[in-house]
Design an enzyme around this catalytic site. Structure first.
Site, PDB file in Angstrom:
ATOM      1  N   ARG A 121     -65.874 -21.090  15.703  1.00  0.00           N
ATOM      2  CA  ARG A 121     -67.123 -21.075  16.322  1.00  0.00           C
ATOM      3  C   ARG A 121     -67.988 -22.370  16.230  1.00  0.00           C
ATOM      4  O   ARG A 121     -67.321 -23.273  15.490  1.00  0.00           O
ATOM      5  CB  ARG A 121     -68.019 -19.992  15.406  1.00  0.00           C
ATOM      6  N   GLY A 122     -69.220 -22.560  16.766  1.00  0.00           N
ATOM      7  CA  GLY A 122     -69.935 -23.611  16.860  1.00  0.00           C
ATOM      8  C   GLY A 122     -70.637 -23.731  15.657  1.00  0.00           C
ATOM      9  O   GLY A 122     -70.608 -22.795  14.642  1.00  0.00           O
ATOM     10  N   ILE A 128     -70.989 -25.402   8.215  1.00  0.00           N
ATOM     11  CA  ILE A 128     -70.655 -24.657   7.217  1.00  0.00           C
ATOM     12  C   ILE A 128     -71.679 -23.581   6.772  1.00  0.00           C
ATOM     13  O   ILE A 128     -72.929 -23.861   6.728  1.00  0.00           O
ATOM     14  CB  ILE A 128     -70.276 -25.218   6.166  1.00  0.00           C
ATOM     15  N   THR A 129     -71.295 -22.249   6.571  1.00  0.00           N
ATOM     16  CA  THR A 129     -72.334 -21.151   6.157  1.00  0.00           C
ATOM     17  C   THR A 129     -71.628 -20.420   4.953  1.00  0.00           C
ATOM     18  O   THR A 129     -70.578 -20.496   4.621  1.00  0.00           O
ATOM     19  CB  THR A 129     -72.993 -20.607   7.138  1.00  0.00           C
ATOM     20  N   HIS A 154     -70.972 -16.283   3.641  1.00  0.00           N
ATOM     21  CA  HIS A 154     -71.095 -14.927   3.813  1.00  0.00           C
ATOM     22  C   HIS A 154     -70.968 -14.072   2.470  1.00  0.00           C
ATOM     23  O   HIS A 154     -69.807 -14.644   1.750  1.00  0.00           O
ATOM     24  CB  HIS A 154     -70.082 -14.321   4.763  1.00  0.00           C
ATOM     25  N   ALA A 182     -78.643 -17.136   9.971  1.00  0.00           N
ATOM     26  CA  ALA A 182     -77.727 -17.937  10.503  1.00  0.00           C
ATOM     27  C   ALA A 182     -77.158 -17.585  11.758  1.00  0.00           C
ATOM     28  O   ALA A 182     -76.673 -16.313  11.808  1.00  0.00           O
ATOM     29  CB  ALA A 182     -76.870 -18.528   9.626  1.00  0.00           C
ATOM     30  N   ILE A 183     -76.880 -18.430  12.800  1.00  0.00           N
ATOM     31  CA  ILE A 183     -76.233 -17.981  14.091  1.00  0.00           C
ATOM     32  C   ILE A 183     -75.105 -18.854  14.403  1.00  0.00           C
ATOM     33  O   ILE A 183     -75.241 -20.068  14.394  1.00  0.00           O
ATOM     34  CB  ILE A 183     -77.155 -17.603  15.198  1.00  0.00           C
ATOM     35  N   GLY A 184     -73.841 -18.510  14.641  1.00  0.00           N
ATOM     36  CA  GLY A 184     -72.610 -19.166  15.039  1.00  0.00           C
ATOM     37  C   GLY A 184     -71.930 -18.524  16.062  1.00  0.00           C
ATOM     38  O   GLY A 184     -71.406 -17.428  15.516  1.00  0.00           O
ATOM     39  N   CYS A 235     -75.644 -25.277   6.691  1.00  0.00           N
ATOM     40  CA  CYS A 235     -75.753 -25.970   8.046  1.00  0.00           C
ATOM     41  C   CYS A 235     -76.097 -27.494   8.095  1.00  0.00           C
ATOM     42  O   CYS A 235     -76.625 -28.017   9.063  1.00  0.00           O
ATOM     43  CB  CYS A 235     -76.780 -25.172   8.706  1.00  0.00           C
TER      44      CYS A 235
END
Length: 243
Positions: A76-77, A80-81, A83, A150-152, A181
């Site tokens: 994905r774009g 780092i995040t 979950h 967050a969105i990716g 991010c």
């Protein structure tokens, strides 16, 4: 409006949290189905503790000590995040209509989450230059702007993959192990922290479903006003001595 309503699928919550790689394979299977004309689907789930590094992640942004959680490179774009339990993860796998560009799709997902947060009593908006859903800085308490969702995403053959994560009652200690991010001048928060009460994922699921169904029906809408624009964090290329 789309002719085919979204199918919301609970892939696994709480003790049935879904391993990230298993969920990724499930995404691929659903993606193939939607590409072939199948029903657009939103997978909703929680993951065990996992860090995922998007294509723009710089080496220094990875956690030096991930606390036993895997660090997985994904297609994905973004950067780092994290979950983990207490975080609602959504993977909308939908075909984009001709009139909806990728950036428009991202804004629709953001709008759905902004409206869901508002319904729960948390005021949020976009920060131009930075993806996701944010709370405004609070000078009275010294709290900076902080991200609650967050969105990716990735789009392949006109169909979306990956998606969003919304912090409900996640253990925020996981965010102390890395720079979320790649943004050093802002924070991360959860609905529970902002509301001063426990906000479980199960409370949030039907609210998010309702708003996603509205904004992914592709009708025109009036977006929530943005906060002040912020620059995208610069890329940092670390060069070893003598390289």
């Amino acid at each position: 409006m789309t002719d085919t309503p979204l199918d919301f699928t609970i892939a696994g919550l709480g003790p049935r949290a879904v391993d990230y790689l298993e969920a990724w394979e499930l995404q691929r299977q659903v993606h193939e189905s939607v590409v072939a004309g199948g029903t657009p689907t939103v997978l909703l789930l929680e993951h065990p503790p996992t860090y995922t590094a998007g294509k723009r992640t710089d080496p220094h942004e990875r956690p030096a000590d991930p606390g036993g959680a895997p660090v997985i490179d994904v297609d994905r774009g973004g950067k780092i995040t994290f979950h983990g339990p207490g975080q609602l993860v959504g993977y909308p796998i939908v075909r984009l209509p001709d009139h909806v560009l990728v950036v428009d799709y991202v804004r629709r997902v953001e709008e759905a989450l902004i409206r869901a947060c508002a319904e729960l009593g948390v005021t949020t908006a976009r920060v131009p230059g930075r993806s996701g859903v944010w709370l405004r800085a609070d000078p009275a308490t010294g709290r900076p702007e902080r991200k609650v969702a967050a969105i990716g995403i990735r789009v392949a053959r006109g169909v979306t993959m990956h998606g969003f994560s919304l912090n409900c009652d996640v253990d925020m200690g996981w965010y102390d192990r890395f720079l979320p991010c790649g943004i050093a001048d802002a924070g991360v928060t959860s609905l529970s922290l902002e509301l001063g009460r426990d906000v479980p994922v199960t409370e949030v699921v039907p609210i998010v479903e309702k708003h996603l169904a509205t904004y992914l029906a592709w009708e025109p809408y009036v977006p929530t006003p943005d906060y002040e624009a912020r620059p995208e964090p610069p890329r940092i290329n670390l060069v070893r001595p003598g390289a």
